[in-house]
Scaffold this active site. Structure first.
Site, PDB file in Angstrom:
ATOM      1  N   ALA A  65      13.145  -3.327  -1.272  1.00  0.00           N
ATOM      2  CA  ALA A  65      12.607  -4.644  -0.936  1.00  0.00           C
ATOM      3  C   ALA A  65      11.250  -4.789  -1.605  1.00  0.00           C
ATOM      4  O   ALA A  65      10.488  -3.819  -1.683  1.00  0.00           O
ATOM      5  CB  ALA A  65      12.453  -4.761   0.571  1.00  0.00           C
ATOM      6  N   GLY A 109      15.810  -0.698   0.026  1.00  0.00           N
ATOM      7  CA  GLY A 109      16.872  -1.709  -0.074  1.00  0.00           C
ATOM      8  C   GLY A 109      17.765  -1.493  -1.292  1.00  0.00           C
ATOM      9  O   GLY A 109      18.928  -1.911  -1.290  1.00  0.00           O
ATOM     10  N   GLU A 112      20.227   0.857  -0.114  1.00  0.00           N
ATOM     11  CA  GLU A 112      21.134   0.169   0.817  1.00  0.00           C
ATOM     12  C   GLU A 112      22.114  -0.741   0.075  1.00  0.00           C
ATOM     13  O   GLU A 112      23.248  -0.921   0.503  1.00  0.00           O
ATOM     14  CB  GLU A 112      20.303  -0.586   1.864  1.00  0.00           C
ATOM     15  N   GLU A 132      10.983   4.209   3.607  1.00  0.00           N
ATOM     16  CA  GLU A 132      10.349   3.252   4.525  1.00  0.00           C
ATOM     17  C   GLU A 132       9.275   3.893   5.401  1.00  0.00           C
ATOM     18  O   GLU A 132       8.242   3.264   5.671  1.00  0.00           O
ATOM     19  CB  GLU A 132      11.418   2.572   5.412  1.00  0.00           C
TER      20      GLU A 132
HETATM   21  N1  COA Z   1       7.841  -3.770  -4.096  1.00  0.00           N
HETATM   22  C1  COA Z   1       6.910  -4.391  -4.859  1.00  0.00           C
HETATM   23  N2  COA Z   1       6.472  -3.923  -6.049  1.00  0.00           N
HETATM   24  C2  COA Z   1       7.017  -2.785  -6.484  1.00  0.00           C
HETATM   25  C3  COA Z   1       7.987  -2.087  -5.742  1.00  0.00           C
HETATM   26  C4  COA Z   1       8.409  -2.620  -4.502  1.00  0.00           C
HETATM   27  N3  COA Z   1       9.342  -2.034  -3.739  1.00  0.00           N
HETATM   28  N4  COA Z   1       8.340  -0.977  -6.427  1.00  0.00           N
HETATM   29  C5  COA Z   1       7.595  -0.977  -7.564  1.00  0.00           C
HETATM   30  N5  COA Z   1       6.806  -2.071  -7.591  1.00  0.00           N
HETATM   31  C6  COA Z   1       5.850  -2.457  -8.644  1.00  0.00           C
HETATM   32  C7  COA Z   1       4.688  -1.487  -8.691  1.00  0.00           C
HETATM   33  O1  COA Z   1       3.707  -1.832  -7.707  1.00  0.00           O
HETATM   34  C8  COA Z   1       4.194  -1.697 -10.110  1.00  0.00           C
HETATM   35  O2  COA Z   1       3.439  -2.883 -10.151  1.00  0.00           O
HETATM   36  P1  COA Z   1       2.090  -2.969 -11.069  1.00  0.00           P
HETATM   37  O3  COA Z   1       2.603  -2.834 -12.482  1.00  0.00           O
HETATM   38  O4  COA Z   1       1.539  -4.308 -10.744  1.00  0.00           O
HETATM   39  O5  COA Z   1       1.228  -1.813 -10.639  1.00  0.00           O
HETATM   40  C9  COA Z   1       5.500  -1.945 -10.880  1.00  0.00           C
HETATM   41  O6  COA Z   1       6.475  -2.336  -9.916  1.00  0.00           O
HETATM   42  C10 COA Z   1       6.018  -0.712 -11.593  1.00  0.00           C
HETATM   43  O7  COA Z   1       6.095   0.364 -10.666  1.00  0.00           O
HETATM   44  P2  COA Z   1       5.253   1.727 -10.748  1.00  0.00           P
HETATM   45  O8  COA Z   1       4.901   2.159  -9.366  1.00  0.00           O
HETATM   46  O9  COA Z   1       4.126   1.571 -11.710  1.00  0.00           O
HETATM   47  O10 COA Z   1       6.347   2.701 -11.377  1.00  0.00           O
HETATM   48  P3  COA Z   1       6.401   4.283 -11.263  1.00  0.00           P
HETATM   49  O11 COA Z   1       7.464   4.717 -12.199  1.00  0.00           O
HETATM   50  O12 COA Z   1       5.030   4.870 -11.396  1.00  0.00           O
HETATM   51  O13 COA Z   1       6.842   4.579  -9.723  1.00  0.00           O
HETATM   52  C11 COA Z   1       8.236   4.283  -7.779  1.00  0.00           C
HETATM   53  C12 COA Z   1       8.122   4.216  -9.326  1.00  0.00           C
HETATM   54  C13 COA Z   1       9.634   3.752  -7.442  1.00  0.00           C
HETATM   55  C14 COA Z   1       8.106   5.721  -7.299  1.00  0.00           C
HETATM   56  C15 COA Z   1       7.139   3.417  -7.135  1.00  0.00           C
HETATM   57  O14 COA Z   1       7.111   2.157  -7.786  1.00  0.00           O
HETATM   58  C16 COA Z   1       7.342   3.169  -5.665  1.00  0.00           C
HETATM   59  O15 COA Z   1       7.101   4.056  -4.850  1.00  0.00           O
HETATM   60  N6  COA Z   1       7.803   1.951  -5.280  1.00  0.00           N
HETATM   61  C17 COA Z   1       8.011   1.570  -3.928  1.00  0.00           C
HETATM   62  C18 COA Z   1       9.316   2.107  -3.416  1.00  0.00           C
HETATM   63  C19 COA Z   1       9.513   1.760  -1.960  1.00  0.00           C
HETATM   64  O16 COA Z   1       8.731   2.135  -1.103  1.00  0.00           O
HETATM   65  N7  COA Z   1      10.590   1.009  -1.683  1.00  0.00           N
HETATM   66  C20 COA Z   1      10.978   0.642  -0.355  1.00  0.00           C
HETATM   67  C21 COA Z   1      10.342  -0.601   0.087  1.00  0.00           C
HETATM   68  S1  COA Z   1      10.800  -0.933   1.773  1.00  0.00           S
END
Ligand code: COA
Length: 257
Positions: A65, A109, A112, A132
């Site tokens: 999400a 998500g 999911e 989460e």
């Molecule tokens: N919601 C909103 N933005 C998100 C996102 C999410 N679930 N997942 C990634 N992004 C954004 C990042 O904030 C980043 O934005 P920026 O360029 O403005 O900084 C962009 O997407 C690229 O992601 P980034 O974190 O730089 O990539 P990465 O390869 O370093 O890390 C993850 C990848 C997946 C480990 C990391 O993005 C992450 O932990 N995301 C959240 C995952 C999460 O908690 N999902 C469940 C939500 S309930």
């Protein structure tokens, strides 16, 4: 059909639906979920389409999400969660089989979404998880009850309570994934699997899908209902506010003790 965050194409009887928001790792916002629903409805309606492949553009399948959706009002969060539910339930209720082709991250998500599909092909570099708890919230779109059933309670606890991720090979061993393939073969292998359905009786495939999904749902219904209500309790907590703010500010959260 005008779609902004999803692309849609037909290949030999298979609809390929691609989440297309790579700059946010295909994180699910309202618009993307609405586009996904429209693309799936088109696939369900089109008699030339016999099966569907869902995949992600860029380096990820879907990072879950869009966390900014959780920083909105309680009513908006509820609407967003209900929209997600309706899309995932739609996949489970479609008459046509849906194959997930998972490249890179499938988290929250995104995981999911995978768990709503009928078959899963994963790139060897795919990573699955329910992070989460790291945001001060809980799963809301089915992961917890489904993982108890698929992976067993012990592994489900590691994934959901610790937020531990799974490699593609581990997901295969746990029965979450059907096949693991090299990244460059992902779409072809998923299409090959999806094309097998074009040689089967559509009505028999549809009836088989209904029986399998309703059987799972009859076991899962109480857990799914509890998860849904627990999500809203968690989402309105102080820890959720802190966890979501910390993610958006790119800092470590400070939890209530
Ligand atoms: N919601 C909103 N933005 C998100 C996102 C999410 N679930 N997942 C990634 N992004 C954004 C990042 O904030 C980043 O934005 P920026 O360029 O403005 O900084 C962009 O997407 C690229 O992601 P980034 O974190 O730089 O990539 P990465 O390869 O370093 O890390 C993850 C990848 C997946 C480990 C990391 O993005 C992450 O932990 N995301 C959240 C995952 C999460 O908690 N999902 C469940 C939500 S309930």
């Amino acid at each position: 059909m005008e779609l902004r965050y999803v692309s849609y194409e037909k290949r030999d009887g298979v609809a390929v639906v691609t989440l297309n928001r790579p700059e946010r790792l295909n994180a699910l916002n309202r618009e993307l979920l609405a586009d996904l629903r429209r693309a799936l409805e088109e696939a369900e309606r089109d008699p030339e389409v016999r099966s569907v492949v869902v995949t992600g553009s860029g380096k990820s399948f879907c990072a879950g999400a869009d966390v900014t959706e959780f920083a909105k009002s309680a009513a908006e969060v509820r609407e967003f969660i209900e929209l997600g539910w309706s899309v995932f339930e739609y996949i489970e209720n479609m008459s046509k089989p849906v194959v997930a082709a998972v490249n890179g991250y499938a988290l929250g998500g995104g995981f999911e979404l995978v768990l709503s599909c009928d078959l899963v092909v994963a790139s060897s570099s795919a990573v699955f998880g329910s992070p989460e708890v790291n945001l001060g919230i809980v799963t809301g779109w089915g992961a917890s009850p489904k993982l108890v059933l698929i992976a067993g309670p012990a592994k489900a606890r590691e994934i959901v309570m610790l937020g531990e991720t799974l490699s593609a090979e581990e997901a295969l061993r746990l029965g979450i994934v059907n096949r693991v393939v090299p990244p460059e073969r992902l779409l072809e292998e998923a299409l090959e699997l999806a094309r097998k359905f074009t040689r089967k009786s559509p009505s028999a495939v549809s009836m088989a899908k209904t029986v399998l999904n309703r059987s799972a749902r009859s076991l899962l219904a109480p857990g799914l209902e509890l998860e849904r209500s627990m999500f809203f309790v968690a989402a309105s907590s102080e820890d959720a506010r802190e966890g979501i703010a910390a993610f958006l500010e790119k800092r470590k959260p400070r939890w209530q003790v």
